[in-house]
Write a protein that holds these residues in place. Structure first.
Motif, PDB file in Angstrom:
ATOM      1  N   ARG A  69       0.839  -1.214   0.000  1.00 21.19           N
ATOM      2  CA  ARG A  69       0.000   0.000   0.000  1.00 21.19           C
ATOM      3  C   ARG A  69       0.869   1.257   0.000  1.00 21.19           C
ATOM      4  NH1 ARG A  69      -5.490   0.082  -0.541  1.00 21.19           N
ATOM      5  NH2 ARG A  69      -5.282   1.983   0.621  1.00 21.19           N
ATOM      6  N   GLU A  72       2.214   1.733  -3.478  1.00 21.28           N
ATOM      7  CA  GLU A  72       1.174   2.260  -4.364  1.00 21.28           C
ATOM      8  C   GLU A  72       0.942   3.744  -4.118  1.00 21.28           C
ATOM      9  OE1 GLU A  72      -2.287  -0.097  -3.654  1.00 21.28           O
ATOM     10  OE2 GLU A  72      -1.466  -1.871  -4.628  1.00 21.28           O
ATOM     11  N   GLU A  76       1.448   6.799  -6.743  1.00 24.81           N
ATOM     12  CA  GLU A  76       0.353   7.726  -7.053  1.00 24.81           C
ATOM     13  C   GLU A  76       0.794   9.171  -6.839  1.00 24.81           C
ATOM     14  OE1 GLU A  76      -4.292   8.512  -5.794  1.00 24.81           O
ATOM     15  OE2 GLU A  76      -3.302   6.642  -5.214  1.00 24.81           O
TER      16      GLU A  76
END
Length: 109
Positions: A69, A72, A76
């Motif tokens: 996570r 990610e 982003e």
């Protein structure tokens, strides 16, 4: 009233070697007899290690999930910074073009 060696109310029968009563050796058996002394220390230790590993699996999975996570989220954020940089570059190019046109118009007059 004893039920076939399954234990009593005070001392119920268990399969866990750590919870069983310690073995008592008979004194009628000679000290150098052929019956080997069986220890379950290695088996118990490996069982405990397996149990510990099994208990740590959810923690390891949660750590891996959080790592994924975080990766990610970093990707982003990087993508958003790239989009913002491209937007600012286009705006700067438009401003530069407008300034060149204004300079050309001033020179022409």
């Amino acid at each position: 009233m004893k039920l076939n060696g399954l234990g009593t109310i005070d001392r119920p029968h268990t399969h866990d070697p750590q919870k069983q009563d310690p073995m008592t050796f008979s004194t009628s058996e000679p000290s150098g007899s052929a019956t080997p002394v069986v220890t379950t220390i290695g088996a118990t230790a490996s069982h405990q290690n397996r149990t510990l590993e099994m208990q740590l699996i959810p923690e390891a999975m949660a750590r891996a999930h959080m790592h994924e996570r975080r990766r990610e989220a970093d990707m982003e954020r990087q993508a958003l910074r790239l989009l913002a940089a491209r937007r600012m570059q286009r705006r700067a190019e438009r401003v530069s073009l407008r300034a060149r046109r204004a300079l050309a118009m001033a020179v022409m007059q």
